[in-house]
Design an enzyme around this catalytic site. Structure first.
Site, PDB file in Angstrom:
ATOM      1  N   ASN A  65       0.867  -1.181   0.000  1.00 43.91           N
ATOM      2  CA  ASN A  65       0.000   0.000   0.000  1.00 43.91           C
ATOM      3  C   ASN A  65       0.899   1.226   0.000  1.00 43.91           C
ATOM      4  OD1 ASN A  65      -1.788   2.050   0.573  1.00 43.91           O
ATOM      5  ND2 ASN A  65      -2.322   1.321   2.620  1.00 43.91           N
ATOM      6  N   TRP A  66       0.963   1.888  -1.144  1.00 43.29           N
ATOM      7  CA  TRP A  66       1.856   3.047  -1.262  1.00 43.29           C
ATOM      8  C   TRP A  66       1.262   4.298  -0.605  1.00 43.29           C
ATOM      9  CZ3 TRP A  66       4.993   3.582  -6.490  1.00 43.29           C
ATOM     10  CH2 TRP A  66       5.889   2.508  -6.565  1.00 43.29           C
ATOM     11  N   LYS A  67      -0.011   4.242  -0.210  1.00 38.16           N
ATOM     12  CA  LYS A  67      -0.677   5.404   0.404  1.00 38.16           C
ATOM     13  C   LYS A  67      -0.488   6.640  -0.495  1.00 38.16           C
ATOM     14  CE  LYS A  67      -0.183   3.163   4.837  1.00 38.16           C
ATOM     15  NZ  LYS A  67      -0.046   3.262   6.277  1.00 38.16           N
TER      16      LYS A  67
ATOM     17  N   HIS B 231      -9.428   1.044   5.008  1.00 34.66           N
ATOM     18  CA  HIS B 231      -8.167   1.236   5.729  1.00 34.66           C
ATOM     19  C   HIS B 231      -8.407   2.200   6.892  1.00 34.66           C
ATOM     20  CE1 HIS B 231      -4.097   2.479   6.665  1.00 34.66           C
ATOM     21  NE2 HIS B 231      -3.688   1.378   6.050  1.00 34.66           N
TER      22      HIS B 231
ATOM     23  N   GLU C 141      -6.837   4.619   7.881  1.00 36.20           N
ATOM     24  CA  GLU C 141      -6.630   6.032   7.532  1.00 36.20           C
ATOM     25  C   GLU C 141      -7.850   6.602   6.807  1.00 36.20           C
ATOM     26  OE1 GLU C 141      -2.800   5.411   5.690  1.00 36.20           O
ATOM     27  OE2 GLU C 141      -2.001   4.919   7.663  1.00 36.20           O
TER      28      GLU C 141
ATOM     29  N   GLU D 297      -5.259  -5.064  10.747  1.00 38.39           N
ATOM     30  CA  GLU D 297      -4.225  -4.052  10.956  1.00 38.39           C
ATOM     31  C   GLU D 297      -4.490  -3.277  12.247  1.00 38.39           C
ATOM     32  OE1 GLU D 297      -2.252  -2.803   7.046  1.00 38.39           O
ATOM     33  OE2 GLU D 297      -4.102  -1.688   7.175  1.00 38.39           O
TER      34      GLU D 297
ATOM     35  N   GLY E  56       2.754   2.062  10.818  1.00 42.27           N
ATOM     36  CA  GLY E  56       3.762   3.113  10.672  1.00 42.27           C
ATOM     37  C   GLY E  56       4.499   3.458  11.947  1.00 42.27           C
TER      38      GLY E  56
ATOM     39  N   SER F 151       3.540  -2.365  10.390  1.00 37.76           N
ATOM     40  CA  SER F 151       4.979  -2.461  10.643  1.00 37.76           C
ATOM     41  C   SER F 151       5.580  -3.818  10.255  1.00 37.76           C
ATOM     42  CB  SER F 151       5.298  -2.118  12.101  1.00 37.76           C
ATOM     43  OG  SER F 151       4.956  -0.762  12.374  1.00 37.76           O
TER      44      SER F 151
ATOM     45  N   GLY G 251       2.804  -1.182   4.278  1.00 38.87           N
ATOM     46  CA  GLY G 251       2.833   0.227   3.905  1.00 38.87           C
ATOM     47  C   GLY G 251       4.252   0.665   3.579  1.00 38.87           C
ATOM     48  N   GLY G 252       4.912   1.262   4.554  1.00 39.10           N
ATOM     49  CA  GLY G 252       6.235   1.859   4.348  1.00 39.10           C
ATOM     50  C   GLY G 252       7.235   0.959   3.637  1.00 39.10           C
TER      51      GLY G 252
HETATM   52  P1  PGA Z   1       3.005   0.146   7.636  1.00 38.20           P
HETATM   53  O1  PGA Z   1       1.512   0.369   7.103  1.00 38.20           O
HETATM   54  O2  PGA Z   1       3.506  -1.150   7.016  1.00 38.20           O
HETATM   55  O3  PGA Z   1       3.758   1.347   7.163  1.00 38.20           O
HETATM   56  O4  PGA Z   1       2.921   0.032   9.120  1.00 38.20           O
HETATM   57  C1  PGA Z   1       0.620  -0.706   6.952  1.00 38.20           C
HETATM   58  C2  PGA Z   1      -0.671  -0.235   6.367  1.00 38.20           C
HETATM   59  O5  PGA Z   1      -1.170   0.841   6.740  1.00 38.20           O
HETATM   60  O6  PGA Z   1      -1.258  -0.931   5.512  1.00 38.20           O
END
Ligand code: PGA
Length: 244
Positions: free
Chosen positions: A11-13, A95, A97, A165, A171, A204, A225-226
């Site tokens: 997930n590149w957000k 998600h 977010e 999640e 993050g 993470s 994500g990251g």
């Molecule tokens: P993260 O994000 O791997 O940067 O913790 C995961 C996500 O939000 O899907």
């Protein structure tokens, strides 16, 4: 690992410009053949270009959200059919977010999932507890209620993936213990309308912890994500899933 399909989803957000497509190309080059599913979900602006860059490769392209409607007067929104038309095969929905930044309820997520299925997209439905909910001992109640409320009617392993999640793990570099992840995933598996639906863990996930997380019985992969932004980080996570 269960018998469900394995999937590593990135997930590149709100990250990524055309120059970053080189990361997707590098990943495709590193994994010309794959047994597990590998998916990159760039921002909507890059879906079409990434789908072109990855054409003929083993890596799939997905999206991060869609509108529940088919088309019409919804300035700034993108429909599921548009995402499919741009080259997406999957879409992340609900998600934390989106739930946090845009006040999305589980009922809205289920509506979006229905629209995505009509457009032929596989949905990745995200659920997870806050730190306060975990501290209060409410984790299972919260995630099971989100699961029941967010899945589209007719959800099966052919059209749906679920990602657990914990919000406090996203993050932050913090993760639940392996036992805590196992406990939630066992409860989710028992509550799925189709037990063959893949269950991803997210929050993470890094090259250093991926293998031990993938060794948990009811974890079928990860939503990352990251660590999905760079091929040098996502590559070892994909390799760990292939080896699991
Ligand atoms: P993260 O994000 O791997 O940067 O913790 C995961 C996500 O939000 O899907």
């Amino acid at each position: 690992m269960s018998d469900a399909c394995k999937l590593a989803a990135g997930n590149w957000k709100m990250n990524g410009l055309r120059a970053d497509l080189d990361e997707a190309r590098a990943l495709a080059k590193a994994f010309p053949k794959l047994d597990c599913g590998v998916l990159l979900c760039p921002p909507a602006t890059l879906i079409s270009a990434m789908a072109e860059a990855l054409e003929g490769s083993a890596i799939m392209v997905g999206a991060q959200d869609c509108h529940p409607g088919e088309k019409g007067a919804h300035t700034g929104d993108v429909s599921a059919q548009m995402l499919a038309d741009a080259g997406a095969r999957q879409v992340i929905l609900g998600h934390s977010e989106r739930r946090g930044d845009h006040g999305e309820s589980s009922a809205l997520v289920a509506e979006k999932a229905r629209a995505a299925h009509v457009a032929g997209l596989v949905t990745i439905i995200c659920i997870g507890e806050t730190e306060a909910e975990r501290d209060a001992g409410h984790t299972l109640d919260v995630v099971l209620a989100q699961l029941a409320g967010s899945l589209a009617e007719g959800a099966t392993s052919a059209n749906t993936v679920v990602a657990y999640e914990p919000i406090w793990a996203i993050g932050t570099g913090r993760t639940p213990s392996l036992e805590e992840i196992a406990q939630v995933h066992d409860a989710l598996r028992a509550s799925l309308p189709d037990p063959a639906i893949s269950l991803l863990y997210g929050g993470s996930v890094k090259p250093g912890n991926a293998a031990e997380i993938f060794a948990i019985e009811n974890v079928d992969g990860a939503l990352v994500g990251g660590a999905s932004l760079k091929a040098k980080d996502f590559g070892p996570i994909v390799a760990a899933l292939e080896a699991s």
